[in-house]
Design an enzyme around this catalytic site. Sequence first.
Site, short mmCIF file in Angstrom:
data_model
loop_
_atom_site.label_atom_id
_atom_site.label_comp_id
_atom_site.label_asym_id
_atom_site.label_seq_id
_atom_site.Cartn_x
_atom_site.Cartn_y
_atom_site.Cartn_z
N GLU A 1 0.72 -1.19 0.05
CA GLU A 1 -0.03 0.03 0.16
C GLU A 1 0.91 1.37 -0.04
O GLU A 1 0.67 2.09 0.83
CB GLU A 1 -0.90 0.06 1.01
CG GLU A 1 -1.86 -1.07 1.00
CD GLU A 1 -3.20 -0.92 2.30
OE1 GLU A 1 -2.72 0.02 3.04
OE2 GLU A 1 -3.92 -1.74 2.28
N GLU B 1 -4.56 -8.99 1.39
CA GLU B 1 -5.13 -8.40 2.58
C GLU B 1 -6.75 -8.51 2.49
O GLU B 1 -6.99 -7.53 1.75
CB GLU B 1 -4.63 -7.26 2.98
CG GLU B 1 -4.84 -6.68 4.35
CD GLU B 1 -3.96 -5.52 4.85
OE1 GLU B 1 -2.77 -5.46 4.61
OE2 GLU B 1 -4.27 -4.63 5.26
#
Length: 815
Positions: free
Chosen positions: A445, A520
């Site tokens: 991210e 995730e």
Amino acid sequence: MKITIKRKLKNSLLLLFAVSASALAQPKAVRTHQNFDAGWKFHLGHATDFTRDFNFGIGNNLFAKSGETAGTCIAIDYNDKEWTNVRLPHDWVVGLPFQYVKNDDIDSHGYKPVGRLFPENSIGWYRKTFQVAKADSGKRFEIQFDGIYRDSKIWVNGYYVGGHFSGYNSVSFDITDFIRFDKKNALVVRVDATEFEGWFYEGAGIYRHTWLNSYDNVHFKSEGGLFVHAAVDQKDAQVTVETTFENKGLSAATATVQSYLTDRNGKKIASGKELPVNVALRGEASVKDQITLKNAQLWDLDNPYLYKVVSLLKVNGKTIDSVKTRFGVRTFTFSSEKGFFLNGHPMKVQGVSCHQDHAGVGSALPDELQYYRVRLLKEMGVNAYRTTHNPPTPELLDACDSLGMLVMDETRLLTSGKEYEQQLRDLILRDRNHASIFMWSIGNEEYATQRTDIGKRIAQNQLMVQKSLDPTRESTYAANVGNVFKGVNEVIPIRGFNYNLHALDDYHAAHPEQPVIGTEVASTVTTRSIFVKDTVRAYVPDYDVTYPSWASTAETWWQITQKRPWFMGGFAWTGFDYRGEPTPYRWPNINSHFGIMDMCGFPKTVYYYYQSWWTDKDVLHIAPHWNWAGKEGQPIEVWVNTNAQDVELFLNGKSLGKKDMPRNGHLVWTVKYQPGKLTAVAHKNGRVIKSSVETTEAPARIVLTPSKKMMLANGEDATVVNVSVLDKKGREVPDAANLIRFDLRGDAAIIGVGNGDPSSHEPDQCTDGHWQRSLFGGKAQLIIRAGDKADQLTLTATGSGLEKQDLILKQVAGN
């Protein structure tokens, strides 16, 4: 004449090297790997006041003249008797009190007073004295740190040997030139934790193991000196052994290297060729060999079979260095159409992401606790572990190798500057022999980078680094950008999805050639044993219903996974609660609610959802408990998680109806509360299984349940003791909140306590020696670390109005 002189010179050098190597080839010259965790001293420094930081950087500048450290805490004879005795691994932050400050960094790190706002708690000094025998003066010596959080500086005998800014990567330093033989040596480490790396609890200190290594001047490299991998050919395996050497001697070296394989018990089963090695002065050399392994046993989740490879470096037939490692024979296949295959068998990745801290001990986990946590995950049905968002401790990987757990090994940051490229190199070189690692992750991210051309170029560089060091595996990147094919996603071999599961189908349709995994997913937030939202104490209900806007329930993501054969599965956020990120609340919360288990490893309700569909066990779980005094006649939502075909629910013998269990789902009844017994009766494959919850009386007796009753007397072993209470009828009281006090007699130590309460501000470590912890949801936990001598240990637990319990543990001699 010229040729003759050259030959004589060459022969003389070879003879000189042979004599030198022969002398060093005696047993004392063989490589050693000595645990260096015991005998340390610790003292806090100060980040802004030099007078409270042992005058670091003021007056006698430690970098002005090499070795001139008289009068400083770095000096050999500095008097450190007032410093605290500690044994590594050590995290000084976990013992600090919780403190509320309105600050995003402090919030995300669990309200521990460390960082720029708390200079008095953010510098730590460590000292250790040791001796080296003069008989070992022919060796090289190296100090190895498996993890220091964070920016560190290291001195030996007043000489600066190096620094390391990463809080997660291992690092080692050659300290040969600074050793004093048959005299006291002083190793000093300054740790600066003023700057965070992550947005989660990170602790501070030398929180992983430390080692003193010794080896010959000509030796296998410490970083990546042995790389073993295998290709399966029907029943046999071709095992490739790559060895790399370096020469720190006074002349060029000629030697041979030979490797052999053993089974898990150490029995020699195959040998490679004895190959010549020529290593230039201050140079490196590499050798590759292939060994056929007949009828290879494959490493698998249910049979994690590990072989060993041993490589010997010889001069004139005498071994001057040897290295060994465990490895597994297995195959990984990533299909854009059919998903993931282990050893040719299709498998959904039933994974969890995890941070590395645990209740009571912070980031300084004993090795046994790593195994304990992996066992809990396997019991739930987890088959894969993502090391978020940083390199793990080696002992976690050892546990996954031994117990059968796949690992996605993740580096700290997606960037290809010299320091972070080196961090990726160090990670791969350190970890690539682990059988459990099935994929690398080059980052997570990176909002500013991941969808840009810069991100693409960084990723290309990191992927080339990965392939050059480990061509046997693939990489992914944990991207939270949905249906976006820009930047990193253009070049990453396996697309990682962080949430955004609504975009899966469109992305796959647009890029059908790229395998896809959920790096995730989920992110349900729950508080164990709490079934009513409580905004004052900052609790969320222990049902699979609450989740942040970017995420989904466990049931939602797993049903999406099961309906798409091309989707490999993924990693739920998270396996365990962790300090920091107290979503959806802040203070008084001090840890997350994301865990499928709490910080102690006690299961929440969602645990049983996963266990129902991730295992073949007989699962039949009822939530909530049935202690609801004052709510008589009021509706209670009852959830049943099971992998049975149908369930009938009874309250005090009266049927509340029978329901079929939807595949990958759960069942709900709304029941008007009456004290008594709530029973579920289910049918599974023609068998009847039952489960019940019952209204209890007040707590009467303490129960202590250890993870094991016998420890090795090595100063490193540990046991986890879970605490609960029973009523007079022997029923566990699920809502008990009693304060329990602990006393341990014998050569061992309690090193941490916890209870899983995300809003508890009780200390994890009781520095006054009076250990205690309140129960939360009827449970608490303490961790005991072994001492150094064989002994019988007695743990006594007491509480007001409760029958005490003594737990007898044994400590036996051994390593």
